[in-house]
Motif scaffolding. Structure first.
Motif, mmCIF file in Angstrom:
data_model
loop_
_atom_site.group_PDB
_atom_site.id
_atom_site.type_symbol
_atom_site.label_atom_id
_atom_site.label_comp_id
_atom_site.label_asym_id
_atom_site.label_seq_id
_atom_site.Cartn_x
_atom_site.Cartn_y
_atom_site.Cartn_z
ATOM 1 N N GLU A 48 1.222 -1.098 -0.225
ATOM 2 C CA GLU A 48 -0.102 -0.151 0.021
ATOM 3 C C GLU A 48 0.892 1.278 0.115
ATOM 4 O O GLU A 48 1.388 1.398 0.527
ATOM 5 C CB GLU A 48 -1.429 0.134 1.697
ATOM 6 N N VAL A 49 0.359 2.609 -0.782
ATOM 7 C CA VAL A 49 1.038 3.469 -0.635
ATOM 8 C C VAL A 49 0.926 4.483 0.023
ATOM 9 O O VAL A 49 -0.672 4.394 -0.146
ATOM 10 C CB VAL A 49 1.620 4.337 -1.936
ATOM 11 N N GLY A 50 1.147 4.971 0.858
ATOM 12 C CA GLY A 50 0.372 6.533 2.114
ATOM 13 C C GLY A 50 2.392 7.402 2.183
ATOM 14 O O GLY A 50 3.102 7.944 1.054
ATOM 15 N N THR A 51 2.330 8.484 2.812
ATOM 16 C CA THR A 51 2.757 9.533 2.791
ATOM 17 C C THR A 51 3.349 9.115 4.072
ATOM 18 O O THR A 51 3.062 8.411 4.701
ATOM 19 C CB THR A 51 1.983 10.508 2.476
ATOM 20 N N GLY A 52 3.439 10.385 4.860
ATOM 21 C CA GLY A 52 4.755 10.528 6.213
ATOM 22 C C GLY A 52 5.482 10.581 5.814
ATOM 23 O O GLY A 52 6.472 9.613 5.462
ATOM 24 N N PHE A 53 6.880 11.801 6.797
ATOM 25 C CA PHE A 53 7.937 11.981 6.933
ATOM 26 C C PHE A 53 8.574 10.550 8.072
ATOM 27 O O PHE A 53 9.434 9.456 8.180
ATOM 28 C CB PHE A 53 7.762 13.071 7.011
ATOM 29 N N ASP A 54 7.540 10.884 9.353
ATOM 30 C CA ASP A 54 7.879 9.884 9.925
ATOM 31 C C ASP A 54 7.168 8.755 11.013
ATOM 32 O O ASP A 54 7.072 7.953 11.506
ATOM 33 C CB ASP A 54 8.308 10.315 11.552
ATOM 34 N N GLN A 55 5.995 8.479 10.164
ATOM 35 C CA GLN A 55 4.932 7.534 9.628
ATOM 36 C C GLN A 55 4.305 7.036 8.556
ATOM 37 O O GLN A 55 4.190 7.659 8.366
ATOM 38 C CB GLN A 55 3.848 7.506 11.201
ATOM 39 N N PHE A 56 3.926 5.960 8.827
ATOM 40 C CA PHE A 56 3.156 6.124 7.576
ATOM 41 C C PHE A 56 1.539 6.577 7.728
ATOM 42 O O PHE A 56 1.068 5.908 9.037
ATOM 43 C CB PHE A 56 2.595 4.430 7.325
ATOM 44 N N VAL A 57 1.513 6.575 6.924
ATOM 45 C CA VAL A 57 -0.059 7.337 7.111
ATOM 46 C C VAL A 57 -1.074 7.291 6.176
ATOM 47 O O VAL A 57 0.045 7.804 5.043
ATOM 48 C CB VAL A 57 0.527 9.051 7.059
ATOM 49 N N PRO A 58 -2.025 6.329 5.750
ATOM 50 C CA PRO A 58 -2.819 6.076 4.761
ATOM 51 C C PRO A 58 -3.779 7.042 4.120
ATOM 52 O O PRO A 58 -3.831 8.263 4.400
ATOM 53 C CB PRO A 58 -4.315 5.097 5.364
ATOM 54 N N TYR A 59 -3.762 7.290 2.302
ATOM 55 C CA TYR A 59 -4.372 8.314 1.969
ATOM 56 C C TYR A 59 -5.939 8.150 2.309
ATOM 57 O O TYR A 59 -5.935 7.424 2.297
ATOM 58 C CB TYR A 59 -4.088 8.781 0.280
ATOM 59 N N ALA A 60 -6.464 9.534 2.655
ATOM 60 C CA ALA A 60 -7.763 9.257 2.628
ATOM 61 C C ALA A 60 -8.371 9.921 1.351
ATOM 62 O O ALA A 60 -7.811 10.099 0.086
ATOM 63 C CB ALA A 60 -8.395 10.480 4.205
ATOM 64 N N GLU A 61 -9.542 10.186 1.711
ATOM 65 C CA GLU A 61 -10.709 10.466 0.019
ATOM 66 C C GLU A 61 -11.422 10.980 0.619
ATOM 67 O O GLU A 61 -12.152 11.818 0.730
ATOM 68 C CB GLU A 61 -11.604 9.017 -0.503
ATOM 69 N N PRO A 62 -11.247 13.021 -0.453
ATOM 70 C CA PRO A 62 -9.782 12.047 -1.627
ATOM 71 C C PRO A 62 -8.356 12.297 -1.330
ATOM 72 O O PRO A 62 -8.001 13.184 -0.643
ATOM 73 C CB PRO A 62 -10.482 14.168 -2.526
ATOM 74 N N ALA A 63 -7.815 11.980 -1.790
ATOM 75 C CA ALA A 63 -6.615 12.047 -1.499
ATOM 76 C C ALA A 63 -5.469 12.977 -2.411
ATOM 77 O O ALA A 63 -4.932 12.970 -3.063
ATOM 78 C CB ALA A 63 -5.638 10.210 -2.439
ATOM 79 N N LEU A 64 -5.329 13.475 -0.897
ATOM 80 C CA LEU A 64 -4.476 15.080 -1.345
ATOM 81 C C LEU A 64 -2.925 15.066 -0.858
ATOM 82 O O LEU A 64 -2.565 14.492 0.420
ATOM 83 C CB LEU A 64 -5.239 16.612 -0.843
ATOM 84 N N ALA A 65 -1.995 15.439 -1.710
ATOM 85 C CA ALA A 65 -0.748 14.904 -1.209
ATOM 86 C C ALA A 65 0.049 15.581 -1.040
ATOM 87 O O ALA A 65 0.198 17.504 -2.355
ATOM 88 C CB ALA A 65 0.177 13.927 -2.481
#
Length: 203
Positions: A48-65
């Motif tokens: 699974e691809v998520g975001t986050g600098f110091d932890q895994f943060v799953p994307y919500a909907e809508p997925a904003l990066a």
């Protein structure tokens, strides 16, 4: 999909293919024997691809990066990965790219590094975070929909590829170290992970 589910799917396929009187259903002729134990390769990694600098943060909907502006002029989206494969703790090869949705253009520099995922206590997951593939420029991705595409290949050569569609919005200036502080393992001195040549092992 877990191992049991894959086994059920494989058995269902075998039963559909090997209808009574069907060609190739005799195990002696090299066909599929639906009554035999299932011995088939399973997907290398659930990823699974998520975001986050110091932890895994799953994307919500809508997925904003958020597009992060580094202190040396580079731009990246913090990227994290969650896997369900113990082999990812043994420095798999990780490759990430950005594809702009509207024209299919690859809008990131090559990102390729060997880095070990961390086990998540109490779960079957392994995670890596603080990855920062660099965009060709901020203008190439800002206010655009992109596919963050990740490929992970374990030491035995098994691999999987996943994509996450995100909409890129302006983010803050990056805190911490410089974008270019890359060691042999592709690990940035500022805490994030830059794509090196993939020859080192790091975590």
């Amino acid at each position: 999909m877990n191992t049991a589910a894959h086994a059920r799917v494989a058995l269902a396929v075998a039963m559909l293919v090997c209808l009574p009187g069907g060609a190739g259903c005799d195990p002696d002729e090299g066909g599929v024997d639906a009554s035999a134990p299932i011995d088939m390769p399973l997907p290398a990694t659930w990823l699974e691809v998520g975001t986050g600098f110091d932890q895994f943060v799953p994307y919500a909907e809508p997925a904003l990066a958020e597009l992060i502006a580094g202190p040396q002029g580079g731009f990246h989206v913090w990227t994290s990965l969650r896997a369900q494969n113990p082999a990812t703790t043994m420095s798999p090869l990780v490759e990430i790219e950005y594809e702009r949705v509207r024209d299919g253009m690859i809008v990131s520099y090559p990102f390729r590094v060997r880095v070990s995922f961390d086990r998540v206590p109490g779960t079957e997951h392994q995670e890596i975070y603080g990855l920062r593939p660099e965009a060709l420029s901020g203008a190439d991705v800002l206010d655009e929909d992109i596919l963050v595409r990740a490929r992970v290949e374990t030491r035995d050569g098994a691999f999987t590829v996943v994509e996450q569609r995100v909409h890129v919005v302006a983010g803050p200036m990056e805190d911490g170290g410089g974008v270019d502080g890359v060691g042999d393992a592709g690990v940035d001195d500022g805490g994030g992970v830059d794509g090196g040549d993939g020859d080192g092992d790091g975590g």
